[in-house]
Design a protein around this motif. Structure first.
Motif, PDB file in Angstrom:
ATOM      1  N   ILE A 132       0.839  -1.202   0.000  1.00  0.00           N
ATOM      2  CA  ILE A 132       0.000   0.000   0.000  1.00  0.00           C
ATOM      3  C   ILE A 132       0.872   1.250   0.000  1.00  0.00           C
ATOM      4  O   ILE A 132       0.645   2.190  -0.754  1.00  0.00           O
ATOM      5  CB  ILE A 132      -0.954   0.007   1.210  1.00  0.00           C
ATOM      6  N   ARG A 133       1.904   1.254   0.833  1.00  0.00           N
ATOM      7  CA  ARG A 133       2.777   2.433   0.932  1.00  0.00           C
ATOM      8  C   ARG A 133       3.594   2.662  -0.331  1.00  0.00           C
ATOM      9  O   ARG A 133       4.053   3.766  -0.578  1.00  0.00           O
ATOM     10  CB  ARG A 133       3.687   2.314   2.148  1.00  0.00           C
ATOM     11  N   GLN A 134       3.787   1.620  -1.133  1.00  0.00           N
ATOM     12  CA  GLN A 134       4.527   1.778  -2.381  1.00  0.00           C
ATOM     13  C   GLN A 134       3.687   2.465  -3.461  1.00  0.00           C
ATOM     14  O   GLN A 134       4.213   2.890  -4.477  1.00  0.00           O
ATOM     15  CB  GLN A 134       5.020   0.426  -2.892  1.00  0.00           C
ATOM     16  N   ASN A 192       4.392   7.728  13.196  1.00  0.00           N
ATOM     17  CA  ASN A 192       5.716   7.205  13.523  1.00  0.00           C
ATOM     18  C   ASN A 192       6.667   7.440  12.360  1.00  0.00           C
ATOM     19  O   ASN A 192       6.490   6.866  11.286  1.00  0.00           O
ATOM     20  CB  ASN A 192       5.638   5.707  13.839  1.00  0.00           C
ATOM     21  N   PRO A 193       7.691   8.265  12.557  1.00  0.00           N
ATOM     22  CA  PRO A 193       8.641   8.505  11.474  1.00  0.00           C
ATOM     23  C   PRO A 193       9.531   7.283  11.257  1.00  0.00           C
ATOM     24  O   PRO A 193       9.768   6.499  12.186  1.00  0.00           O
ATOM     25  CB  PRO A 193       9.460   9.691  11.983  1.00  0.00           C
ATOM     26  N   PRO A 194      10.013   7.095  10.025  1.00  0.00           N
ATOM     27  CA  PRO A 194      10.925   5.977   9.792  1.00  0.00           C
ATOM     28  C   PRO A 194      12.242   6.201  10.526  1.00  0.00           C
ATOM     29  O   PRO A 194      12.670   7.335  10.730  1.00  0.00           O
ATOM     30  CB  PRO A 194      11.130   5.992   8.276  1.00  0.00           C
ATOM     31  N   VAL A 195      12.871   5.088  10.925  1.00  0.00           N
ATOM     32  CA  VAL A 195      14.160   5.130  11.608  1.00  0.00           C
ATOM     33  C   VAL A 195      15.176   4.402  10.725  1.00  0.00           C
ATOM     34  O   VAL A 195      14.912   3.284  10.269  1.00  0.00           O
ATOM     35  CB  VAL A 195      14.076   4.431  12.987  1.00  0.00           C
ATOM     36  N   LEU A 196      16.319   5.043  10.464  1.00  0.00           N
ATOM     37  CA  LEU A 196      17.385   4.393   9.716  1.00  0.00           C
ATOM     38  C   LEU A 196      18.019   3.352  10.630  1.00  0.00           C
ATOM     39  O   LEU A 196      18.569   3.685  11.682  1.00  0.00           O
ATOM     40  CB  LEU A 196      18.432   5.413   9.255  1.00  0.00           C
ATOM     41  N   GLN A 197      17.920   2.066  10.248  1.00  0.00           N
ATOM     42  CA  GLN A 197      18.398   0.982  11.102  1.00  0.00           C
ATOM     43  C   GLN A 197      19.803   0.509  10.743  1.00  0.00           C
ATOM     44  O   GLN A 197      20.548   0.097  11.614  1.00  0.00           O
ATOM     45  CB  GLN A 197      17.423  -0.194  11.049  1.00  0.00           C
ATOM     46  N   SER A 231      13.039   1.339   9.286  1.00  0.00           N
ATOM     47  CA  SER A 231      12.134   0.582  10.154  1.00  0.00           C
ATOM     48  C   SER A 231      10.776   0.331   9.519  1.00  0.00           C
ATOM     49  O   SER A 231      10.007  -0.490  10.015  1.00  0.00           O
ATOM     50  CB  SER A 231      11.939   1.334  11.473  1.00  0.00           C
ATOM     51  N   GLU A 232      10.464   1.027   8.429  1.00  0.00           N
ATOM     52  CA  GLU A 232       9.178   0.878   7.756  1.00  0.00           C
ATOM     53  C   GLU A 232       9.347   1.266   6.295  1.00  0.00           C
ATOM     54  O   GLU A 232      10.351   1.874   5.925  1.00  0.00           O
ATOM     55  CB  GLU A 232       8.123   1.765   8.421  1.00  0.00           C
ATOM     56  N   PRO A 233       8.381   0.916   5.434  1.00  0.00           N
ATOM     57  CA  PRO A 233       8.476   1.313   4.033  1.00  0.00           C
ATOM     58  C   PRO A 233       8.549   2.836   3.884  1.00  0.00           C
ATOM     59  O   PRO A 233       7.888   3.568   4.614  1.00  0.00           O
ATOM     60  CB  PRO A 233       7.188   0.766   3.420  1.00  0.00           C
ATOM     61  N   GLY A 269      13.128  -4.670  -0.733  1.00  0.00           N
ATOM     62  CA  GLY A 269      12.723  -5.196   0.575  1.00  0.00           C
ATOM     63  C   GLY A 269      11.356  -4.714   1.001  1.00  0.00           C
ATOM     64  O   GLY A 269      11.171  -4.327   2.144  1.00  0.00           O
ATOM     65  N   GLY A 270      10.387  -4.696   0.074  1.00  0.00           N
ATOM     66  CA  GLY A 270       9.050  -4.236   0.410  1.00  0.00           C
ATOM     67  C   GLY A 270       8.981  -2.738   0.642  1.00  0.00           C
ATOM     68  O   GLY A 270       8.070  -2.239   1.267  1.00  0.00           O
ATOM     69  N   GLY A 271       9.956  -2.012   0.137  1.00  0.00           N
ATOM     70  CA  GLY A 271       9.949  -0.560   0.268  1.00  0.00           C
ATOM     71  C   GLY A 271      10.659  -0.028   1.486  1.00  0.00           C
ATOM     72  O   GLY A 271      10.715   1.168   1.698  1.00  0.00           O
ATOM     73  N   SER A 272      11.255  -0.915   2.304  1.00  0.00           N
ATOM     74  CA  SER A 272      11.920  -0.442   3.515  1.00  0.00           C
ATOM     75  C   SER A 272      13.417  -0.217   3.326  1.00  0.00           C
ATOM     76  O   SER A 272      14.087   0.245   4.235  1.00  0.00           O
ATOM     77  CB  SER A 272      11.685  -1.410   4.670  1.00  0.00           C
ATOM     78  N   THR A 273      13.944  -0.529   2.138  1.00  0.00           N
ATOM     79  CA  THR A 273      15.361  -0.311   1.854  1.00  0.00           C
ATOM     80  C   THR A 273      15.498   0.666   0.695  1.00  0.00           C
ATOM     81  O   THR A 273      14.950   0.445  -0.381  1.00  0.00           O
ATOM     82  CB  THR A 273      16.084  -1.630   1.514  1.00  0.00           C
ATOM     83  N   LEU A 274      16.235   1.741   0.927  1.00  0.00           N
ATOM     84  CA  LEU A 274      16.538   2.709  -0.115  1.00  0.00           C
ATOM     85  C   LEU A 274      17.880   2.310  -0.704  1.00  0.00           C
ATOM     86  O   LEU A 274      18.867   2.193   0.014  1.00  0.00           O
ATOM     87  CB  LEU A 274      16.612   4.126   0.461  1.00  0.00           C
ATOM     88  N   VAL A 275      17.921   2.077  -2.025  1.00  0.00           N
ATOM     89  CA  VAL A 275      19.133   1.654  -2.712  1.00  0.00           C
ATOM     90  C   VAL A 275      19.620   2.806  -3.568  1.00  0.00           C
ATOM     91  O   VAL A 275      18.921   3.254  -4.478  1.00  0.00           O
ATOM     92  CB  VAL A 275      18.877   0.403  -3.585  1.00  0.00           C
TER      93      VAL A 275
END
Length: 147
Positions: A20-22, A71-76, A92-94, A135-141
């Protein structure tokens, strides 16, 4: 007679939520103006076995969207492949790749560095050849080179 009210809470799986977030070009479910639901008669039945009255795609029901994503995304983690020139950032999230701003990402030589132009202890990106998600939108490449 006594009236009954039945509420069915549907939990959206992480993979569905990521999908959905994509759909960022539609901003699906982000505001009341973009949050609607349609259902087929096969979605659920009542205690007597009667099917649900359908709500079609052309007359969808507006969703009460008071539970916004606060909840803002967190760089893990971050992984740099020096051979391919690819930097992968796991969140932490898409996330929405289209919102990435290259001039706010800085690579540096330590966890804490002082500003010193002559030492070259950090570098803020100025140009990129390619930015995608995985990765389902949770990884920025981020591809740092075109070679």
């Amino acid at each position: 007679s006594q009236a009954y009210s039945i509420v069915v809470n549907v939990s959206i799986t992480y993979s569905d939520l990521a999908a959905i977030r994509q759909l960022d070009q539609y901003m699906l479910l982000t505001t009341n103006a973009t949050a609607f639901v349609s259902v087929s008669s096969n979605t659920i039945r009542d205690m007597a076995g009667n099917p649900l009255v359908p709500i079609t795609l052309t007359s969808a029901l507006n969703v009460d969207n008071d539970a916004a994503d606060l909840n803002p995304p967190v760089l893990q983690s971050a992984v740099l492949d020096r051979n391919l020139g690819v930097l992968s950032l796991l969140f932490s999230e898409p996330i929405l790749a289209g919102t990435y701003q290259k001039t706010f990402l800085t690579l540096q030589s330590g966890a804490s560095v002082n500003f010193n132009v002559t030492l070259g202890s950090f570098y803020t990106l100025t140009d990129l050849s390619n930015v995608t998600t995985s990765g389902g939108g949770s990884t920025l490449v981020i591809t740092l080179t075109t070679q």
